[in-house]
Design a protein around this motif. Sequence first.
Motif, mmCIF file in Angstrom:
data_model
loop_
_atom_site.group_PDB
_atom_site.id
_atom_site.type_symbol
_atom_site.label_atom_id
_atom_site.label_comp_id
_atom_site.label_asym_id
_atom_site.label_seq_id
_atom_site.Cartn_x
_atom_site.Cartn_y
_atom_site.Cartn_z
ATOM 1 N N GLN A 195 -21.540 56.365 -77.450
ATOM 2 C CA GLN A 195 -22.961 56.453 -77.397
ATOM 3 C C GLN A 195 -23.622 55.265 -76.966
ATOM 4 N N LEU A 196 -23.069 54.106 -77.646
ATOM 5 C CA LEU A 196 -23.894 52.931 -77.305
ATOM 6 C C LEU A 196 -23.760 52.451 -75.938
ATOM 7 N N TYR A 198 -23.091 54.862 -73.449
ATOM 8 C CA TYR A 198 -24.095 55.765 -72.656
ATOM 9 C C TYR A 198 -25.378 55.354 -72.682
ATOM 10 N N ALA A 199 -25.934 54.801 -73.936
ATOM 11 C CA ALA A 199 -27.128 54.459 -73.976
ATOM 12 C C ALA A 199 -27.664 53.261 -73.070
ATOM 13 N N ALA A 200 -26.544 52.294 -73.138
ATOM 14 C CA ALA A 200 -26.604 51.059 -72.291
ATOM 15 C C ALA A 200 -26.912 51.508 -70.803
ATOM 16 N N LYS A 201 -26.184 52.454 -70.372
ATOM 17 C CA LYS A 201 -26.116 52.908 -69.055
ATOM 18 C C LYS A 201 -27.466 53.567 -68.890
ATOM 19 N N VAL A 202 -28.002 54.474 -69.375
ATOM 20 C CA VAL A 202 -29.072 55.176 -69.333
ATOM 21 C C VAL A 202 -30.399 54.148 -69.420
ATOM 22 N N ASP A 203 -30.281 52.835 -70.158
ATOM 23 C CA ASP A 203 -31.116 52.024 -70.191
ATOM 24 C C ASP A 203 -30.972 50.905 -68.956
ATOM 25 N N GLY A 204 -29.951 51.082 -68.007
ATOM 26 C CA GLY A 204 -29.993 50.496 -66.891
ATOM 27 C C GLY A 204 -29.337 49.365 -66.878
ATOM 28 N N THR A 205 -28.152 49.283 -67.593
ATOM 29 C CA THR A 205 -27.147 47.960 -67.718
ATOM 30 C C THR A 205 -26.068 48.501 -66.741
ATOM 31 N N SER A 206 -25.674 47.406 -66.218
ATOM 32 C CA SER A 206 -24.011 47.597 -65.545
ATOM 33 C C SER A 206 -22.935 47.325 -66.365
ATOM 34 N N LYS A 209 -22.999 43.821 -67.604
ATOM 35 C CA LYS A 209 -24.137 43.634 -68.655
ATOM 36 C C LYS A 209 -24.067 44.104 -70.050
#
Lengths: 306, 423
Positions: A195-196, A198-206, A209
């Motif tokens: 989930q971290l 996915y969260a990072a993805k949704v928060d806009g990281t590659s 990153k």
Amino acid sequence: MEISEEKEQHYMEQHKNTGDEFKKIERSDRLRRKVLKTFTYAGLTFWALVVLFPFYWMVLTSVKSYSSYNSEYIPKLFTLSPTLQNYKEAFTAVPLAGYFLNTVIFAVVTTMLMLIVTVLAAFAFARLNFPGKHLAFTLLLSLMMIPNELVVITNYVTITNLGLRSTFTGLILPSVSSVFYIYLLKENFEQVPDQLYYAAKVDGTSDLKYLRKVLVPICRPTIVTITILKAIECWNSYVWPRLITDDEKYFLVSNGIQEIRENGFGRENIPAMMAAVVVISVPLIVLFLLFRKVIMEGVSRGGTKG
Amino acid sequence: MKVVLKNLTKKFPSRRGKRRGEVTAVDNFSFEIPDGKLVGLLGPSGCGKSTILNLLCGLERPTSGRIFFGEDDVTDLPAEKRGVGMVFQNYALYPHLTVLQNILFPLENLKGAEKLSRAEMRSRANEAARLVQIDELMDRKPGELSGGQQQRVAIARALVKMPRILLMDEPLSNLDARLRLQTREEIRRIQRETKITTVFVTHDQEEAMSISDVIVVMKEGVVQQIGKPQQIYDDPVNLFVAKFLGTPPINVFRGSVKDGRLWIGGEDILGVSGVSDREVYVGIRPEGLVPVPETQSDKGSGGTFPIPDGPKRRSAGKEEERIGLPPRPAQGSGTGTIPMSGLQGTFSCRLSGVEVMGREISVAAVHEASESPMIRAVISAEQKEDLTSDVIRFGVRTDKVFLFDRETERRITAVCRPLGRRE
């Protein structure tokens, strides 16, 4: 009235008795604890002496003069005339400072490269999906079954064929990848909940990153641990540098120690060698003392932390 | 922002050895989420609601169908470029960052024209934190927060970049009952304040009913019903929806319609019209079963039996009864008025227990035609009822009765009315 008074007295007596009893139990408990503590500390002290003795012996030998060392038929546990002559000798008889510098370069570069390779490989195995991932990882793991000595021979042939003998590249290249550390770090990365990611993805990281800003900081204890372990491994490595370098220019401290040892007048110059060993050990001891907490953290939770 | 989902289908490929055939998680899902509304996706676990959320935020690609945010087709846009905010079930806060850093995280990843200065980020983060009332916890790490506080941080993090839509994946499931109620209201308040189109996934029907503007009930990837919470409760389209909404759940019986009467077991409990003779499932909401004292049901008149809906209605019922108005027939569609008359105890069950819940009393009974081992009726605790006899007789409120086809389990539109008043 009388009856109640009697009762009260009786109660008081009883109470006093229980109080005494309590004190007795407390006293015996305290005694037991004291005895236990004494034994524990005695055991620990003994064990500490056993562990520390070689270090003491090393330092002691390094401050004995060559002649007094050789005159002692049974080595003494102390010396009355300490000398720093051996240290001077260690640095003058062979270019120890140069070896020292070589080792630092070798250790730092190898560790850095190893870190980059390991982190990226562990991330790929833990997070990314690509065809043949499981096969690749199984093959990698099976490499752990092959003893190092076997690998040394094939590595020697490869590096020689590439014409990289007596170069830093040849020294460093085979130590850059470490199957075990990749495995360790991959396990650690996998403990970080999906989930971290996915969260990072949704928060806009590659992906990269995410690795840099989330995964690596979370797994920092493990990464610090493998860094230090690798640095120690590099510092102590002997067989490979010995094999691959004939040129004094690329000697590491381990080769240097050997050279000093052979430098005595017909006999092994043990005190000078010990002096060199002391000098060489100091950086590692400093490193350990500095990062003691992090190393322990990394070892003790080695992978259970999410 | 309006969100349009067009014929969305998501199939997961079969995994060799594990499952044969692909799994269809979402099947031809079409829906338009109106701007600024809070939509509740409701369904049992495994019904595809989380998959829809993942499709919306871009973590999964649909097998077919398109997704539009406003006018933009975002179907092929990866998650990091969609600009949605998401609150995960376990919050997924970054454990190594402080609350402030967690909230700043999405802002730091903005690129190009959207890039903000350090000060702007700071003020945006503070604003988001104030909105969820965590501005005093900014320096703590997630591990040092309570569950409710973590949840607020997660919301703040999702809100801080002013997302086009906000997605919440069962955000309340980790909270204790009391906190859940409180946070639920909080979410509602924040959503109203920010007016961000929000999709809220839950398997808890009570949660969905209480905060959603619109509810989408799903089962096995297929939409069952879309509508306002009360509307779905009062007018379920099929047995599944009827069963899924409401606590305690609706009582379902095997029954039949014969000669204009509804039969359960050996009793005709209601009159029905508008439906031919057939086998049916009869769903009766717990509040639709009203225990009737033995003496009154013997008389056959509704008597002065109060309907458990608070004192106001009770007096109204009495009033109606006193002036001798006939009961108004309820329309089966559920939009009709609540009949205020007393009820005849036409339906008898074996009483098996009474649970006192303070405000209400839950009556548990057994009936051989019931689909579940226990049927439940909920009555007001103020109603001092003698619940000691073996057999309990219920009056049935017609607006709380739904008929479903035995085979298709679809709702049958029928008009029910109390018995004995037809002549």
